[in-house]
Scaffold this motif. Structure first.
Motif, PDB file in Angstrom:
ATOM      1  N   UNK A 138      48.684  39.958  34.455  1.00  0.00           N
ATOM      2  CA  UNK A 138      48.636  40.677  32.732  1.00  0.00           C
ATOM      3  C   UNK A 138      47.528  41.315  32.211  1.00  0.00           C
ATOM      4  N   UNK A 139      47.680  42.920  31.257  1.00  0.00           N
ATOM      5  CA  UNK A 139      47.543  44.325  31.039  1.00  0.00           C
ATOM      6  C   UNK A 139      45.742  43.182  31.038  1.00  0.00           C
ATOM      7  N   UNK A 140      45.786  42.202  30.328  1.00  0.00           N
ATOM      8  CA  UNK A 140      44.705  41.522  29.494  1.00  0.00           C
ATOM      9  C   UNK A 140      43.926  41.224  30.684  1.00  0.00           C
ATOM     10  N   UNK A 141      44.386  40.974  31.812  1.00  0.00           N
ATOM     11  CA  UNK A 141      43.667  39.670  32.860  1.00  0.00           C
ATOM     12  C   UNK A 141      43.119  40.840  34.290  1.00  0.00           C
ATOM     13  N   UNK A 142      43.592  41.860  34.297  1.00  0.00           N
ATOM     14  CA  UNK A 142      43.220  42.957  34.847  1.00  0.00           C
ATOM     15  C   UNK A 142      41.801  43.532  35.336  1.00  0.00           C
ATOM     16  N   UNK A 143      41.358  43.343  33.943  1.00  0.00           N
ATOM     17  CA  UNK A 143      39.922  44.306  34.135  1.00  0.00           C
ATOM     18  C   UNK A 143      38.675  42.838  34.425  1.00  0.00           C
ATOM     19  N   UNK A 144      39.380  41.502  34.640  1.00  0.00           N
ATOM     20  CA  UNK A 144      38.204  40.291  34.533  1.00  0.00           C
ATOM     21  C   UNK A 144      38.774  39.516  35.870  1.00  0.00           C
ATOM     22  N   UNK A 145      40.263  39.720  35.938  1.00  0.00           N
ATOM     23  CA  UNK A 145      40.937  38.366  37.564  1.00  0.00           C
ATOM     24  C   UNK A 145      40.784  39.451  38.944  1.00  0.00           C
ATOM     25  N   UNK A 146      40.791  38.758  39.542  1.00  0.00           N
ATOM     26  CA  UNK A 146      40.985  39.008  40.763  1.00  0.00           C
ATOM     27  C   UNK A 146      42.034  38.446  41.756  1.00  0.00           C
ATOM     28  N   UNK A 147      42.043  38.706  42.886  1.00  0.00           N
ATOM     29  CA  UNK A 147      42.533  37.278  44.174  1.00  0.00           C
ATOM     30  C   UNK A 147      42.035  37.538  45.575  1.00  0.00           C
TER      31      UNK A 147
ATOM     32  N   UNK B 180      43.873  32.680  43.043  1.00  0.00           N
ATOM     33  CA  UNK B 180      44.808  33.708  43.054  1.00  0.00           C
ATOM     34  C   UNK B 180      44.710  33.995  44.245  1.00  0.00           C
ATOM     35  N   UNK B 181      45.987  34.189  45.107  1.00  0.00           N
ATOM     36  CA  UNK B 181      45.323  33.856  46.758  1.00  0.00           C
ATOM     37  C   UNK B 181      46.253  35.570  46.912  1.00  0.00           C
ATOM     38  N   UNK B 182      47.510  36.284  46.604  1.00  0.00           N
ATOM     39  CA  UNK B 182      48.358  37.396  47.126  1.00  0.00           C
ATOM     40  C   UNK B 182      48.765  38.345  45.942  1.00  0.00           C
ATOM     41  N   UNK B 183      48.172  38.102  45.031  1.00  0.00           N
ATOM     42  CA  UNK B 183      48.548  38.821  43.716  1.00  0.00           C
ATOM     43  C   UNK B 183      48.131  40.327  44.259  1.00  0.00           C
ATOM     44  N   UNK B 184      48.924  41.198  44.157  1.00  0.00           N
ATOM     45  CA  UNK B 184      47.821  42.612  43.467  1.00  0.00           C
ATOM     46  C   UNK B 184      47.685  42.679  42.079  1.00  0.00           C
ATOM     47  N   UNK B 185      46.814  44.012  41.863  1.00  0.00           N
ATOM     48  CA  UNK B 185      45.954  43.873  40.176  1.00  0.00           C
ATOM     49  C   UNK B 185      47.217  44.099  39.297  1.00  0.00           C
TER      50      UNK B 185
ATOM     51  N   UNK C 284      33.336  40.016  44.238  1.00  0.00           N
ATOM     52  CA  UNK C 284      32.476  41.049  43.043  1.00  0.00           C
ATOM     53  C   UNK C 284      32.832  40.961  41.367  1.00  0.00           C
ATOM     54  N   UNK C 285      32.434  40.155  40.660  1.00  0.00           N
ATOM     55  CA  UNK C 285      31.994  39.858  39.710  1.00  0.00           C
ATOM     56  C   UNK C 285      33.694  39.967  38.583  1.00  0.00           C
ATOM     57  N   UNK C 286      34.706  39.774  39.897  1.00  0.00           N
ATOM     58  CA  UNK C 286      36.058  38.998  39.144  1.00  0.00           C
ATOM     59  C   UNK C 286      36.015  37.596  39.259  1.00  0.00           C
ATOM     60  N   UNK C 287      37.134  36.988  38.138  1.00  0.00           N
ATOM     61  CA  UNK C 287      37.392  35.650  38.497  1.00  0.00           C
ATOM     62  C   UNK C 287      38.493  35.386  39.615  1.00  0.00           C
TER      63      UNK C 287
ATOM     64  N   UNK D  54      47.359  24.663  32.601  1.00  0.00           N
ATOM     65  CA  UNK D  54      46.100  24.530  31.832  1.00  0.00           C
ATOM     66  C   UNK D  54      44.557  25.202  32.470  1.00  0.00           C
ATOM     67  N   UNK D  55      43.948  26.146  31.454  1.00  0.00           N
ATOM     68  CA  UNK D  55      42.813  26.067  31.725  1.00  0.00           C
ATOM     69  C   UNK D  55      41.332  25.609  30.844  1.00  0.00           C
ATOM     70  N   UNK D  56      40.341  25.775  31.390  1.00  0.00           N
ATOM     71  CA  UNK D  56      39.217  24.939  30.746  1.00  0.00           C
ATOM     72  C   UNK D  56      39.301  25.665  28.723  1.00  0.00           C
ATOM     73  N   UNK D  57      38.738  24.461  28.276  1.00  0.00           N
ATOM     74  CA  UNK D  57      39.000  24.984  26.046  1.00  0.00           C
ATOM     75  C   UNK D  57      40.557  25.561  26.052  1.00  0.00           C
ATOM     76  N   UNK D  58      41.074  24.262  26.605  1.00  0.00           N
ATOM     77  CA  UNK D  58      42.353  25.150  25.690  1.00  0.00           C
ATOM     78  C   UNK D  58      43.333  26.481  26.476  1.00  0.00           C
ATOM     79  N   UNK D  59      42.475  26.899  27.129  1.00  0.00           N
ATOM     80  CA  UNK D  59      43.050  28.130  27.691  1.00  0.00           C
ATOM     81  C   UNK D  59      43.993  28.065  29.294  1.00  0.00           C
ATOM     82  N   UNK D  60      44.566  29.128  28.247  1.00  0.00           N
ATOM     83  CA  UNK D  60      45.816  29.341  29.421  1.00  0.00           C
ATOM     84  C   UNK D  60      46.229  29.309  30.889  1.00  0.00           C
ATOM     85  N   UNK D  61      46.458  28.855  31.942  1.00  0.00           N
ATOM     86  CA  UNK D  61      46.461  29.385  33.334  1.00  0.00           C
ATOM     87  C   UNK D  61      47.406  30.057  33.753  1.00  0.00           C
TER      88      UNK D  61
END
Ligand code: BTN
Length: 254
Positions: free
Chosen positions: A150-159, A141-146, A113-116, A49-56
């Protein structure tokens, strides 16, 4: 097992291979009266679970999915400060174990670098005037590769692995974070939030910038001028009016 050198934090560890949400497990343990400093760690969350009932998004073996139960003798108004304390601990642990410099976006995002790379979710069990427990959920997010995102996270998330170019030992990271949370929790109980506020502001990207805060009641645009001693964001709008924001999504204008 984690080689912890802490006085109380993590002395009771609930380690799970897979669970819905460590936050949910921690709430239950807390209701059953678990000791302060109990932590719940899972290799995978099916319903993080994330904030504001979002999925994590919490896939197996690649991240730190952890919840911490604290029982400070404080009023519930103080709870937001614990998100900020946890954020300081995570930023410093990342700095210590990697070559990257993370930044904090109020209230609970840690970016590289601006990504979560990390989200923090602080929840409460409390009466009107007294906290029973604070449950601090930390997702890193520790050891994930890009391509693992999931596609929708690739531009906003990082590890951490993407940003530092190497694999990070999760147990070491957890150990480092817990030692720092314990340290700053003691600073907080002894000296209050003021020294931590200064530390937090030194890592915060939004301070001094033009931002838009989207709250449940609407948008406020202006310059983020700092946080209050309660950990609440202060925004000064064009008319010079200062708004105090308890909870919002922040967009930093370029
Ligand atoms: C956010 O950025 O919205 C907060 C994300 C918090 C995720 C962590 S992972 C461990 C703990 N268990 C959960 O279900 N959520 C938190």
């Amino acid at each position: 097992r984690l080689g912890l050198n802490t006085k109380f934090l993590g002395h009771s560890i609930h380690y799970l291979d897979s669970t819905d949400s460590t936050q949910k497990v921690a709430h239950k343990l807390s209701q059953e009266g678990c000791p302060e400093g109990t932590i719940v760690i899972a290799e995978e969350q099916k319903n993080g679970r994330g904030r504001l009932t979002r999925h994590w998004y919490s896939p197996k073996y690649t991240g730190v999915w952890m919840s911490i139960v604290l029982r400070p003798n404080l009023s519930p108004q103080k709870a937001p400060q614990f998100t900020l304390i946890a954020a300081i601990a995570v930023v410093q642990a990342i700095e210590e174990l990697t070559n990257v410099l993370p930044e904090i976006k109020w209230p609970n995002d840690i970016l590289i670098n601006g990504k979560k790379v990390t989200g923090i979710l602080t929840e409460l069990q409390a009466d009107v005037d007294k906290i029973d427990s604070i449950i601090i959920g930390i997702g890193i997010n520790v050891n994930q590769q890009l391509s693992d995102f999931p596609d929708e996270l690739q531009s906003i998330a990082t590890s951490l692995a993407i940003e530092s170019g190497r694999k990070i030992t999760r147990a070491k990271l957890i150990q480092c974070i817990l030692m720092k949370i314990e340290k700053y929790y003691h600073v907080y109980l002894e000296k209050g939030f003021a020294p931590l506020k200064i530390l937090w502001e030194s890592y915060a990207i939004s301070i001094g910038k033009e931002i838009i805060a989207r709250t449940v009641t609407g948008e406020i645009a202006g310059r983020a001028i700092g946080i209050t001693n309660e950990g609440i964001l202060k925004i000064e709008d064009d008319a010079g009016i200062i708004h105090e924001i308890y909870s919002a999504d922040i967009e930093i204008k370029k």
